[in-house]
Design a protein around this motif. Structure first.
Motif, mmCIF file in Angstrom:
data_model
loop_
_atom_site.group_PDB
_atom_site.id
_atom_site.type_symbol
_atom_site.label_atom_id
_atom_site.label_comp_id
_atom_site.label_asym_id
_atom_site.label_seq_id
_atom_site.Cartn_x
_atom_site.Cartn_y
_atom_site.Cartn_z
ATOM 1 N N SER A 123 31.103 40.185 32.312
ATOM 2 C CA SER A 123 32.098 40.557 33.318
ATOM 3 C C SER A 123 31.572 41.670 34.209
ATOM 4 O O SER A 123 31.895 41.739 35.396
ATOM 5 N N VAL A 124 30.745 42.560 33.643
ATOM 6 C CA VAL A 124 30.182 43.637 34.457
ATOM 7 C C VAL A 124 29.250 43.067 35.514
ATOM 8 O O VAL A 124 29.260 43.482 36.675
ATOM 9 N N LEU A 125 28.429 42.093 35.131
ATOM 10 C CA LEU A 125 27.536 41.459 36.093
ATOM 11 C C LEU A 125 28.318 40.732 37.173
ATOM 12 O O LEU A 125 27.973 40.794 38.360
ATOM 13 N N GLU A 126 29.365 40.033 36.778
ATOM 14 C CA GLU A 126 30.174 39.316 37.767
ATOM 15 C C GLU A 126 30.823 40.299 38.742
ATOM 16 O O GLU A 126 30.852 40.061 39.962
ATOM 17 N N HIS A 127 31.327 41.410 38.230
ATOM 18 C CA HIS A 127 31.931 42.418 39.098
ATOM 19 C C HIS A 127 30.879 43.039 40.020
ATOM 20 O O HIS A 127 31.149 43.303 41.203
ATOM 21 N N LEU A 128 29.676 43.253 39.490
ATOM 22 C CA LEU A 128 28.599 43.803 40.301
ATOM 23 C C LEU A 128 28.270 42.867 41.459
ATOM 24 O O LEU A 128 28.096 43.316 42.606
ATOM 25 N N GLY A 129 28.195 41.564 41.191
ATOM 26 C CA GLY A 129 27.927 40.610 42.259
ATOM 27 C C GLY A 129 29.004 40.631 43.325
ATOM 28 O O GLY A 129 28.711 40.589 44.533
ATOM 29 N N SER A 130 30.250 40.711 42.908
ATOM 30 C CA SER A 130 31.361 40.761 43.871
ATOM 31 C C SER A 130 31.286 42.020 44.728
ATOM 32 O O SER A 130 31.541 41.983 45.938
ATOM 33 N N THR A 131 30.931 43.145 44.108
ATOM 34 C CA THR A 131 30.821 44.404 44.843
ATOM 35 C C THR A 131 29.713 44.341 45.885
ATOM 36 O O THR A 131 29.884 44.779 47.025
ATOM 37 N N VAL A 132 28.563 43.800 45.498
ATOM 38 C CA VAL A 132 27.439 43.683 46.433
ATOM 39 C C VAL A 132 27.827 42.812 47.617
ATOM 40 O O VAL A 132 27.562 43.146 48.779
ATOM 41 N N ALA A 133 28.469 41.672 47.347
ATOM 42 C CA ALA A 133 28.857 40.759 48.422
ATOM 43 C C ALA A 133 29.887 41.396 49.349
ATOM 44 O O ALA A 133 29.859 41.184 50.571
#
Length: 861
Positions: A288-298
């Motif tokens: 979930s942390v990786l998924e949230h990180l991807g959303s933040t970058v985008a």
């Protein structure tokens, strides 16, 4: 030395002449013409070089090098050449120019400034201070020289403090080490290298939280944050705190400005951090942390090639290959990334494919990347070098290159065409095992070895084990093996020290294609093959019995020419085990190929311990001949296990369990496949319906603490017993009323067999070969699904029907004694070995004391 006067004229001239010779050979392909060129020709070359400075700085720098061979004292050319080399990033070559210029024009400020910069960039702090001081002697108000001198002095002082802290840490003086670290950080508070070293030392002194707090206090603008953040990630990785990299990286990016606002050097820091994240997170699966990180970058950055690469890398860290490729392909629709970043999306796709062992796809992608990138960038070179080597080694193979399957094909072809000379020693056998841990396969091997070592049909048994040291618990059965007096070799010592194929296996001398194919195998397969080939050549057994899934072991048997070898599996085929996509591509697919090749080219037998598991093996390998797949049941030494002496009242008393309280027991490792959370939920339901019931699980594992926490939070601590590993399992079976096993996958679980021997009826999942080791409905009840409610209902039914439980105890004992008695099982193995009617002339000692197991590396030495 840093001053130009320290370099002798002869050395200077020879350096320039060497440059010129290399350039002429590479560019012109011919030797220089004799005689000294005219002044006009050098003027033309000088004019050409100066004209090329803006658009082709490298070509201009090479022309200037040629001219300087005959005009070494030209201040104008030395200055132009030094500037060009600085522009192309060749700072160490530029240093020679500036040193020469400083000697020719000591009052010129530029050479001293450039030398101070070069030395600072190379972290030669004292030299940088000297050069900056020379410039300040000429221009006392020069701001950059003053800044460089102060930075270099601070870095030198900080380095000295860290060296002192390191000496203190080496002597376990944590207080002195911490003082040294604090002084170093005070001297150079924003230096990423000093910070990284400081974190490593603080970790050594068990003060990592201090380093993290300090890093947070140093978070100012994006540039500083990225510099210090990269140092922190490197240090976390170096000190074994990889689990904190993801969280820390997410925090770093949250502080940094959008990528479009970052300078190239900061983008390169981001690239290094992302690559470290992928390297340490790729095996962890979705997060979930990786998924949230991807959303933040985008959300924080405009679409572009760099953002697509970041998102693709985050997907790769989640082990989502399809999403990663989609992001890389999307990025290819944007303008090419700047060359100074040394980042190419075609190259990234090639690296991704190579990491999944998809070499045909990796080759296609690498052909589309800029050729110079593969020649100059070490990151891509290291990761794609194996692709080109394997492609060259397998250039005659039909069809696309697959890794390592194409290499296995070469090995099998070479050994089939010209078999290696091998003189087997009659009636000698070697067993190969991954480890001596507490697993079912390891227990089976020990049970058989105890009996076989006394069997006169075998003259000698050797045991080759990869690990008693790599993981905690790998040595569980080591004391037992020592007592047996076996010839034991632990061949996995120094596992990451790459074996030299030619040196380790001189028997393959004169076989370069075979040696190369072995040398290019993936590291684990390669080391298994090389080290086991050496052991087989040294011991020369007639039979090799491989336990567990070790494809390298059976391939080694084929290479050296062992007359008879088999692999004994003990579970459903690997396609039933829910492996990740990466595991399938890099481990399971190659294992299947090795087994299929050897089924075709040798007499390999694939054994399993149940009919259902053996059937899945044949389906998985797609091999048409069922005679190559055999079933030999697990062996149980019931005499060694102990007699069923009735209820163990003493152990019940020691645990505080009333004599009339029902006990539901389990015996398994606390790992995901055993579903301990389902076991606990079943226990909770049973406990609610039967308040006097107690629960016992013998065994440990990574989920032990979580289950203990569940028991505490649900008020079951007083009735839930977790003794961990136990030496006398029979004592624990004798306190149980029901054995419960909730695994999602099983082969032939020994615990169910052992429970029936002690008269304990079972409730288990109907998977794998479990239905073949119980009298269904008579000694055990099976559950087809995964509902805790279903398991609980079966357990409660047994507790409510004591007459059935009493009859089940008799049926279970009769059934397992008939099916799994060790004497009959050993006879079946002897028949497979070809030893059924071949008594040996000597008997091995039954029990003896032996020293530490032999070390493969010491034997090889």
């Amino acid at each position: 030395m840093v001053h130009g006067r320290s370099r002798t004229p002869a050395r200077w001239m020879e350096t320039l002449r060497a440059f010129a010779r290399r350039i002429r050979r590479r560019v012109a392909g011919s030797t220089p013409a004799a005689g000294k060129p005219s002044a006009a020709s050098w003027q033309e070359k000088e004019a050409q070089a100066l004209a090329l400075r803006a658009e082709q700085p490298r070509a201009a720098a090479e022309l200037i090098r040629e001219i300087l061979v005959d005009r070494p004292d030209s201040i104008r050319l030395l200055r132009a050449g030094g500037r060009l080399l600085m522009k192309t990033g060749d700072h160490e070559s530029a240093k020679d120019y500036w040193e020469r210029l400083a000697g020719l024009a000591p009052d010129a400020p530029e050479p001293h400034l450039q030398l101070a910069r070069i030395h600072w960039r190379a972290q030669r702090c004292l030299e940088s201070v000297v050069c900056a001081d020379r410039l300040l002697a000429l221009q006392p108000a020069h701001q950059e020289a003053r800044r460089l001198r102060d930075q270099a002095r601070a870095k030198a002082l900080a380095t000295s403090w860290l060296e002192a802290a390191g000496r203190a840490a080496a002597f376990a003086n944590a207080a002195s080490a911490a003082r040294g670290v604090n002084e170093a950080l005070n001297s150079a508070p924003r230096d990423a290298d000093i910070f990284s070293d400081a974190v490593a030392l603080l970790q050594k002194c068990v003060r990592l939280h201090d380093a993290v707090s300090l890093w947070k206090a140093c978070r100012h603008d994006g540039s500083v944050n990225l510099s210090l953040g990269l140092g922190l990630l490197r240090a976390l990785d170096a000190v074994g705190q990889a689990d904190r990299i993801l969280e820390t990286f997410a925090q770093i990016l949250s502080d940094a400005p959008p990528f479009a606002a970052l300078a190239a050097r900061d983008l390169r820091r981001v690239i290094e951090m992302v690559r470290l994240l992928v390297q340490r997170s790729s095996a962890q699966g979705p997060s979930s942390v990786l998924e949230h990180l991807g959303s933040t970058v985008a959300a924080r950055n405009a679409p572009g090639g760099f953002v697509s690469w970041i998102l693709g890398s985050i997907a790769l860290a989640r082990a989502d290959r399809s999403a990663a490729l989609a992001h890389f392909d999307e990025g290819l629709g944007h303008p090419r990334l700047p060359a100074e970043l040394a980042l190419d999306l075609h190259a990234e796709k090639a690296v991704l494919f190579a990491s999944y062992h998809l070499f045909a796809e990796a080759l296609d992608a690498s052909r589309q990347m800029p050729p110079e990138l593969l020649q100059t960038d070490r990151y891509y070179q290291r990761r794609l070098e194996i692709v080109s080597k394997v492609s060259a080694a397998c250039d005659t193979s039909p069809g696309p290159i697959t890794y390592p399957e194409s290499l296995v094909d070469v090995i099998v072809e070479e050994c089939s065409r010209a078999p290696v000379a091998y003189a087997a020693r009659p009636r000698e056998m070697a067993m190969v095992s991954r480890c001596l841990g507490q697993g079912g396969g390891e227990r089976q091997s020990i049970t058989l070895l105890r009996r076989m070592i006394r069997d006169t049909r075998l003259a000698k048994i050797s045991l080759f084990v990869r690990s008693t040291h790599m993981r905690q618990g790998d040595d569980f059965f080591l004391p037992v093996v020592r007592e047996m007096g076996l010839d034991l070799t632990v061949y996995g010592r120094g596992w990451h020290d790459r074996s030299d194929v030619a040196q380790a296996l001189p028997e393959l001398r004169g076989r370069p294609r075979l040696q190369q194919a072995i040398d290019l195998l993936p590291i684990t397969l390669r080391e298994d093959v090389v080290r086991l080939c050496r052991l087989l050549f040294d011991h020369r057994p007639e039979i090799v019995h491989v336990w567990q899934d070790l494809p390298g072991a059976v391939l080694a048997c084929f290479i050296v020419g062992v007359p008879r070898f088999l692999i004994r599996r003990g579970s459903l085929s690997p396609d039933h085990w829910g492996y990740s996509e990466r595991q399938v591509e890099t481990q399971i697919r190659p294992m299947r190929h090795v087994i299929r090749c050897l089924l075709e080219r040798s007499g390999l037998l694939v054994l399993n311990n149940s009919t259902e598991c053996s059937r899945t093996d044949q389906v998985w390998t797609s091999w048409p001949d069922p005679s190559r797949f055999m079933v030999i049941r697990n062996a149980v030494d019931f005499g060694k296990l102990g007699a069923n002496g009735g209820r163990n009242a003493a152990l019940r008393r020691s645990l505080g369990i009333p004599q009339d309280a029902p006990v539901i027991g389990g015996a398994f490792r606390m790992v995901a496949v055993k579903r301990p959370e389902v076991w606990f939920e079943t226990a909770r339901l049973v406990g609610a319906a039967c308040p006097q019931a107690h629960f016992v699980i013998i065994g440990d594992g990574p989920l032990s603490a979580a289950i203990a926490d569940l028991a505490a939070r649900n008020g079951l601590s007083g009735r839930f017993h977790l003794p961990g590993r136990v030496s006398e399992v029979g004592d624990w079976y004798r306190i149980m009323n029901v054995m419960l096993l909730t695994s999602s996958r099983e082969g032939t679980p020994n615990v169910i067999i052992e429970a029936q021997h002690f008269g304990v009826p079972s409730v288990a999942t109907d998977v794998g070969g479990i239905s073949e080791i119980v009298a269904v409905g008579e000694s055990a009840l099976l559950v087809p699904g995964d509902s805790a409610q279903d398991y609980a209902e079966k357990v409660l039914w047994i507790l409510d029907n004591p007459d059935w439980a009493e009859a089940a105890a008799r049926h279970g004992q009769d059934y397992v004694h008939r099916m799994f008695d060790i004497g009959g099982i050993v006879d079946q193995f002897m028949d497979v070995y070809g030893m059924a009617d071949r008594p040996a002339t000597a008997r091995q000692p039954e029990v003896s004391t032996v020293p530490e197991p032999a070390d493969f590396n010491s034997k090889a030495a």
